[in-house]
Design a protein around this motif. Structure first.
Motif, short mmCIF file in Angstrom:
data_model
loop_
_atom_site.label_atom_id
_atom_site.label_comp_id
_atom_site.label_asym_id
_atom_site.label_seq_id
_atom_site.Cartn_x
_atom_site.Cartn_y
_atom_site.Cartn_z
N GLY A 1 28.69 35.10 44.49
CA GLY A 1 29.41 33.84 45.12
C GLY A 1 30.86 33.88 44.87
N ASP A 2 31.41 32.74 44.64
CA ASP A 2 32.96 32.63 44.29
C ASP A 2 33.35 33.19 43.37
N ALA A 3 32.37 33.38 42.14
CA ALA A 3 32.77 33.88 40.86
C ALA A 3 33.81 35.06 40.95
N HIS A 4 33.38 35.84 41.86
CA HIS A 4 33.76 37.21 42.19
C HIS A 4 34.08 37.38 43.52
N ALA A 5 34.67 36.47 44.49
CA ALA A 5 34.90 36.98 45.57
C ALA A 5 36.18 37.75 45.64
N GLY A 6 36.10 38.52 46.52
CA GLY A 6 37.47 39.66 46.53
C GLY A 6 38.41 39.30 47.75
N ALA A 7 39.67 40.12 47.46
CA ALA A 7 40.62 39.69 48.30
C ALA A 7 41.50 40.73 48.22
N VAL A 8 42.26 41.03 49.46
CA VAL A 8 43.52 42.21 49.36
C VAL A 8 44.76 41.38 48.82
N GLY A 9 45.46 41.86 47.67
CA GLY A 9 46.33 41.19 47.22
C GLY A 9 47.59 42.07 47.78
N GLY B 1 42.01 42.79 44.45
CA GLY B 1 41.85 41.37 43.65
C GLY B 1 40.54 40.82 43.77
N CYS B 2 40.53 40.01 42.47
CA CYS B 2 39.06 39.25 42.59
C CYS B 2 39.29 37.84 41.79
N ALA B 3 38.36 36.94 42.29
CA ALA B 3 38.67 35.68 41.91
C ALA B 3 38.58 35.21 40.45
N CYS B 4 38.01 36.40 39.72
CA CYS B 4 37.74 36.23 38.20
C CYS B 4 39.17 36.41 37.73
N GLY B 5 40.18 36.97 38.32
CA GLY B 5 41.25 37.41 37.68
C GLY B 5 41.64 38.82 37.57
N TRP B 6 40.84 39.81 37.75
CA TRP B 6 40.66 41.24 38.02
C TRP B 6 41.52 41.60 39.08
#
Length: 210
Positions: free
Chosen positions: A27-35, A80-85
């Motif tokens: 879910g949203d805890a590890h949603a991914g994005a291109v930073g 990037g990941c919503a968890c901060g990674w």
């Protein structure tokens, strides 16, 4: 139970955060994005001038960093990941190939960041509590049945979803309560669920209040 869904967004601190990748599993805890990287660091939100008015739209989606209208121009991309990674690998943007097109119209290769995010999820998955195989198979079957029912009888599917939501809420409280009774730490719960510490803490606090 896994599955990737492209797209999704959320508001964080008044800024629209648009996720490129999302999984049912985490879910949203590890949603991914291109930073994006500008000058070796992550720039702030990109703003859009829409004329008069106090509200100025902003976003952190990578395609907005095209250097137009005073917005920062991305030099490289990374996962990037919503968890901060954040992914260690950086992928320089080829502006000679992009030319004067907006980034969202350019055929930018995102396979590198996507692969890095998937590798990150694999590590999260390896540390999470494994689901018993019969339960995992049952969840997949339920999802498939609901998908079929949605196409044939959407009202019935919505009713079934409500029943599942109530069952999940009750079982979730009971399971979280058992973890509280056993003295399991918030960090261990977060790791076992593949979620953030803050979300794990909310689950445990809700179980105590209930």
């Amino acid at each position: 139970m896994r599955g990737r869904v492209v797209g999704g967004n959320a508001w964080e601190g008044g800024v629209l955060v648009e996720w490129d990748w999302w999984t049912v599993e985490f879910g949203d805890a590890h949603a991914g994005a291109v930073g994006v990287l500008v000058g070796g660091g992550e720039p702030g939100p990109a703003y859009f001038d829409v004329g008069s008015g106090s509200d100025v739209p902003s976003t952190t989606h990578w395609s907005a960093y095209d250097g137009r209208a005073g917005r920062p121009r991305a030099e490289a991309l990374r996962a990037g990941c919503a968890c901060g990674w954040r992914g260690a690998a950086e992928y320089p943007l080829n502006w000679a190939a992009v030319r004067d097109r907006p980034l969202y119209e350019a055929d930018v290769d995102l396979t590198g960041p996507l692969a890095d995010w998937n590798a990150h999820l694999s590590l999260v998955r390896d540390r999470a509590a494994p689901l018993p195989e019969p339960l995992s198979a049952l969840l997949v079957e339920i999802a498939e049945q609901l998908t079929v029912t949605t196409a044939d009888a959407p009202l019935a599917a919505l009713r079934a979803a409500g029943v599942l939501e109530r069952i999940a809420a009750r079982i979730g409280r009971e399971a979280a309560g058992a973890l509280v009774d056993d003295g399991v730490s918030t960090e261990a719960v977060a790791t076992g669920l593949g979620t953030t510490r803050s979300k794990a803490l909310l689950l445990l606090l809700a179980a105590q209040d209930g």
